[in-house]
Structure formats: structure tokens, C-alpha cells
Design a protein around this motif. Sequence first.
Motif, mmCIF file in Angstrom:
data_model
loop_
_atom_site.group_PDB
_atom_site.id
_atom_site.type_symbol
_atom_site.label_atom_id
_atom_site.label_comp_id
_atom_site.label_asym_id
_atom_site.label_seq_id
_atom_site.Cartn_x
_atom_site.Cartn_y
_atom_site.Cartn_z
ATOM 1 N N SER A 55 14.963 27.848 -2.985
ATOM 2 C CA SER A 55 15.007 28.799 -3.931
ATOM 3 C C SER A 55 13.795 28.377 -5.232
ATOM 4 C CB SER A 55 16.361 28.732 -4.974
ATOM 5 O OG SER A 55 16.333 29.615 -5.774
ATOM 6 N N GLY A 56 13.230 29.493 -5.505
ATOM 7 C CA GLY A 56 12.223 29.609 -6.386
ATOM 8 C C GLY A 56 10.791 29.265 -5.991
ATOM 9 N N GLN A 57 11.005 29.077 -4.846
ATOM 10 C CA GLN A 57 9.648 28.741 -3.862
ATOM 11 C C GLN A 57 9.265 29.766 -2.788
ATOM 12 O OE1 GLN A 57 9.565 24.505 -2.312
ATOM 13 N NE2 GLN A 57 10.484 23.766 -4.170
ATOM 14 N N ARG A 83 15.520 31.059 -0.884
ATOM 15 C CA ARG A 83 15.140 32.457 -1.040
ATOM 16 C C ARG A 83 14.709 32.789 0.397
ATOM 17 N NH1 ARG A 83 9.713 34.491 -0.812
ATOM 18 N NH2 ARG A 83 9.131 35.712 -2.481
ATOM 19 N N ASP A 97 17.213 36.056 -3.574
ATOM 20 C CA ASP A 97 16.969 34.729 -4.261
ATOM 21 C C ASP A 97 17.967 34.612 -5.266
ATOM 22 O OD1 ASP A 97 16.430 31.865 -4.813
ATOM 23 O OD2 ASP A 97 14.177 32.667 -5.314
#
Length: 834
Positions: A55-57, A83, A97
Motif C-alpha cells: 500500500s502506497g507503493q 495496492r 488502495d
Amino acid sequence: MKFIYLSFLLFVSALGFAQFPGAAQNTITGKITATVIDSASGKPVEYATVALAKSGQTKSSNGSLADGKGVFKIENVRPGRYRLSVSFIGYNTKVLDPVETTLSKPDLNLGEIRLSPSNKVLKEVTVTGQANIIENKIDKIVYNAEKDVAVAGGNSTDVLRKVPLLSVDYEGNLSLRGSSNVKVLINGKPSGTMAGNMADALKAIPADQIKSVEVITSPSAKYDAEGTSGIVNIITKKSNLEGISGSINAGVGTRQNSGNGNLNIKKGRLTLSGNAGGYYSWPQTSKLSFNKTSNDQSVVLKQSGESTTERLSSNGSVGADYDINNYNSISTSLKLNWFQFSVDGNNLNQNQFGNIYNEFNRKSDTKTRVIGYDWNNDYTHKFKKEGQEISFAFQFTRSNLDNDYRSDFLFPTGSSIQDSSELGNSDAINKEKTFQIDYVHPFKKVVWEIGAKTILRDISNDSEVEVFYPYNNSTVSNPDRNYLYNYNQNVYAAYSTFGFTLAKKYGVKAGARVESTVIDGNANNGSAKNNIDNSYHNITPSVVLSRSFKNFQTVKLSYNQRIQRPSLFYLNPFRDSSDPLNASEGNPKLSPEISDNFELNYSTFIKTTVINASVYYRRTSDIIESVVSNYTLDNGKTGSLTTYTNVGSNNSYGFNFFGSVNPIKPLTLRANLNVNSYDIQLNSQSAGASGANNDKTYLMYNAFASATYLLPQGFTVETFLITSSPRRSFQGKNPSFSMWNIGLKKELFDKKGSIGINVIDPFNDRKNFESEIKSADFTQRSNFSIPFRSVGVNFSWRFGSLKVSNKPKRGVSNDDLKQGENNGGAQGGGVMGN
């Protein structure tokens, strides 16, 4: 037997400990599934690309490809926040996400993911794609036969020829990395028909019935210790669709005709399934030439002639699965098998025994029939703790093998030898009862598996040989060749394995299996009675170490010890002398083979490229091979007798490479190469029977290459080539093998049906297969010529749809017998293609 009881007590104690309330939770893996839909049309988006990152990448660590119905599945997902991005040509990329899985709910179904068409409208978009035919998993290689265009219409040997690491010769004999010591399972379970001649049993399974083939080269201790080179598991088609569904497949060709149908009914927690199929091969005429010469030239045996082989097979199954609740499920299934083949031959025999010369025609009629069934029953209980479960299984299998022959010996007019006929029949029964219990317990970072198993095997054979003399209309029995054979083999086993991951990159799975084999029986041929009494115990360790790298790279190092018990095919003492100059019989005194296997493997998946490479070493003691020797006929003359014995030990070094690549999107190229050595060290008994140079090390190879191209409007074309070197034995070599195939398929009925055509070796009407055997007393050469070129048309249709339901595989898996290989000769006429 003490260790059996100790293992049982250990098992019971383990169950009690497993229920201790303080047991730690385990980090398990799950899966993420969904269906990709076009937001405008509502139709599935085929072959969409799915990427999974933290998540976040944006750097993906896992991914998948949607199938022809827009469904994708990402496996081995650890609990966490991710994600998820879904993309395809002509659509805007969809990003979700966060997507979260937890310890309590490791499996996440996202339902439908709708992609909207891109604002940049293309004038015309041609979409092509292909689901993976080869899957490279950590413990096995999976070949998805149902996704391959060129396997329809034949039998299972046509499918196995395309599987990485495997090779199948012209007679249908299967080998893995150059070794014929392979255990074959059907849906994870043994089949009674495999206890006889495995080559013929495999030809009884239609190719259209096979979903996939799993090749396991480093089985863990959970598997039976049988199969020195590994395990091949053939998975047949079974729909998991809610409602009523099924399929019909049929093929007609110049060599072989086949057909099968499947019907599945799923309503709530109850699933009913049924299957019926079979094949028929047109009679094919093979040509045989044979020459055996003693080293002092005093005896010369020559044969030349033809034989016609015809094969017919049918099989069927019914099954029921019921989920009592979320924690308990039961299943039962009954599989029936029946096949037969007949060989009618006419050979001219020209023999010289010193100064005596004789000549005669031999007309033969041989029929082999096998009928059997496998009955499986399973119960599984899942505990509230994730991953903790216990299962019980019972299997009963029975197969009857009948072998009858008649040989007429017709001598020239004026000969001093009277015409005669030899009639032989053998009725063999193989019965097995299997009881199995398995338990899995997850700890915080370790998964523990433990289990116990008992196989009670009962083999009996009643055989008789008579000689009929037409000149006085008399029949004479031969008591020395009439056998009553009883053989009991009981196997008691227990195992324990541990698997865990270190630093998220290192994987370890280690364990050991204890097996005790108790054998007793007798072989009574009227004039003598031989008692069989043999028991042995084995502790077989196994360990697999793996290291994962970025870009889906994995390095694996493994070791395991395996054993190979001889099956009925090798043990049956009945002498088949339909051709008395080339007779064959089993050996009830065989010992099991023991092998130590080491393997270093590298695999990677880069975009559309798959690479799997390995080097390995295998040392096998008490290796079982066929042995050809002289024997004295009833008339005092000399013939050849083929039997089996433990010839010594073999060291084999090998290398295997498999690769798959898509240089352009519609084109898939695949290649497989296996090279291994044969270096036999004979024991004193076998050394005297060999006239070959056994100090020499031989290299053997088998290779496969294919190209598949997806054309517009649902057309697919494929071509593949198979080749292999001669297979070595301590006495000589068996034939090499090669085959070229071209296939074309057209999808019909909105991809629910297809029609195709397959052509095998269009430029070779016949093929010759030459063998050579040398001993201390003689040299024997033979050539077997069979029709080869074939053309076949195949049709398939699938009906039913609705909801997909995934169920775990359960059941008994007996992996503990060395299985039969075809002897060749007049009965070897393998059916090639259609």
C-alpha cells in the motif's frame, strides 16, 4: 514393528498438544480474486494484467493475468495492506488502495472490477492473449493441458510427451529425467490399473479428459517414499461451477478415435459429478525383424513377420462431495477402468542349432484385458484456528489382469516335427486397502504436518499352459509352467514435516518418513513351491531450502531419499511364451530400489518469460532392469527369456532446462532439454550376464520445442517437435524416439466449443525402432516398424456457467510401487496420435 507403535503414540500425543489453548497463531498466506468487467458493455475483459504492491507503493511484488472469462487469482498473499492495479490496452488503469487481507480472512474476493474505456479511442484494437500453459511452482511444475491446442483427440501419452522433464517412448513407457522409476497418480491417488502394464494403462486415458499434469521431483516426507525419480500426478477435468455444467469431447482420426463426457451438478453444499469416456484404435500392422546369434556362431535365430494390434478402452467415474458445515466435509468417488488389446501375428522362423536347421511359421493370437475400480472416501475437519485441520481417508482398489494367448507352430511338409499349438492363460488379481490420517498444525512461524498410513496389498495369480497336438487331437498340460502365486505386501508408514520462512526470503521444509514393509507369499508351480518372506524398514529424509530474490527469482536446494518397490508387472512369475523364442516372465524375488537425490534449481518469471533450470545427482542401488538370457525350450532348443533382476547401482548426473517466452504477443515459444548420464556398476550376478563394456558412461537426452501462434477470429496454430536418444540398459540400448506435430484449432460458440485438426509426422508413413542387446553368450538385434503418420479431427463443447467454487483436493495417494514398462516385440505396437 516397535517404531510403528511409537509413531502412532507420537501422532496421538501431537493431536493432544495441538489442542492446547496456548498454541501460537501462524502467519499464513491467502489469495485475492476478482472478475475484470468492461464498464460499458458488461462483458469480461480477457487477459487483463493485475499487479500487487504494498500500500502506497508502485513497485509490484506479485501479480496475475486474467483468464478468458476475466477472472484472476493472486496466490501466496500474506496478510497486509496492498495496492492493486488492473490494466489493459484501450482501458484506463484501475487502482484499488488499500486492499487488505487479515489472519482471520486471508482470502479476499473483490467481486467485479470495472474498467472504463480510455478517452483515447483507437480505430481498431485486435486483442490476443494466452493463459499460462506452464506454471513453475516452488514444489512442482504444472502443465495445463486443457489450455493447449494440440493435445485433443489422443490419449494421455500424447499429453505427457509435452510436459517438461518427462519423455515417452514409442511404446508409451514414461520416464522422468531419464529414469523410468516414476510413480503415476490420478487426481492425487493411485489407480489399480497402473499395477500392471503402466504404458497400456496410460493409453486408456483420453487426452480430452486431462486438465493438467503435475511433475514433482522433490516430494516431501508427506508423500509415499516411492518413485526414485519423482511423482507425476494427472489431474482430470472436474467442473466447480454452481448449477449444472459439463463438457463433451470427441476425436476421429486415421489411428485412433476417442470420446468422453463430463456432467457436474452443484447445489449448495452438495456436488455430484460423473464422467464416461473411451477410445478405440484402428487395427495397425507392424513389421518385425529379429536376429539372435551366439558368440560362437553355433546358434542363429531369425524371425521376420507382421503383427496387427487393436486397442479398445472405456472408463467412467461417479462422485459426491458434501460440505456438512464450514468445518466438516466428506466425499466419495468410484472410478471404473476397462481396456483390452489384442495382437494377431504371423512370423517366419529360420533357426540354426549347430548343424541342425529348422523352419516354421508361428501364428499367434494374444489378448490382454484389464478391469478394475478405485473407491475413495474422505473426511476432513477444519478447526477454528486458521490452517489447522485433520483428515481421514480410506481407499479400496481392485484390478483383474487377464492374459491369454494361442500360438500355432506350423512346420513345412515333410518335416519330422509335428504341428502343435500352445495355449496359455493367466488370471491375476491385485487388491489394495489403504487407511490414512493427516494432521496440519500452524504455529507462529512454523507449519507442522504429521500423519500415518497403512497399505494392505494382496496379489494373486493363477496361470496355466497347455500344448495341443492336432495330429492325434490330444492336449497335454505342462505342470512346470502352471503357477499358483500369492503375494501379500503390507506397508506401514508415519511421517512428520516442518515448514517455515526466515527473513521473508528463505524457505525451509524438512521432514522424515518411516516405512516398514512386510512381505510374505508363495509361488507354486506343481513340481516346486517357493516361499517368499521378506521384510525391510526405511527412514527416508527430505529437505528443501529456497531463497527468493527480486523479480520473482528463486534458488532451491533439495535432498530426498526414495524407494521403489516392484509392482505386479515385475513380480508375476507367469511365463508368456506366445513366442517361445522370445519369452518373458516376472521375478517374485525382486528387492526394492533405494535412491538418494540431490538437486539445485533456479527459476524466474520476467514479464512473459519463464525459465527453470536445474542440475541434479541421483544414486540408485539395487536398480531393477530387464535381463535377456538363454533358456532351454521343451524341445531342447535354446530361446531368449526376458525377466527382471536387481542388476547393481547407477550414478546419474543430469541437467534440465525449460524456457517459455513471448517475443511478440501472439507468439509463445517453449523448449525443454534434459541431459543425464548412465553409469552402471553391476553386481557379480549381473556382470556374468553382460557382454557390454560397463565401464563406460553414457549420456542420454530428451528435448522438446514448440511454437504457438494466436490468430484473429479465434484461430490458434501450434507445432512441436520431440526427440530423445536411445535409452540405455546394462545389456544394450532401446530405440530412440522423435515426433513432429502440427495442430490448428478454431473456437466456436462464443468460446464454449472448438474444432481442431492434428497432423503427426506428415512425411513419415512408418518409423523404425531398432534395439540391440549384448550378453556374454549372444548378440541380439531387432527392428520394429509401425505406422506413424496420422491425421485427426477433434471437437469439444462446454455447457453450463454460473458461480465458481474452489474446493481443496483430498484423498489417498499411494506412491509406493515401481510400475510396469512395455516389453516391446510383437505386443509393443504403441498407438501414436490419431
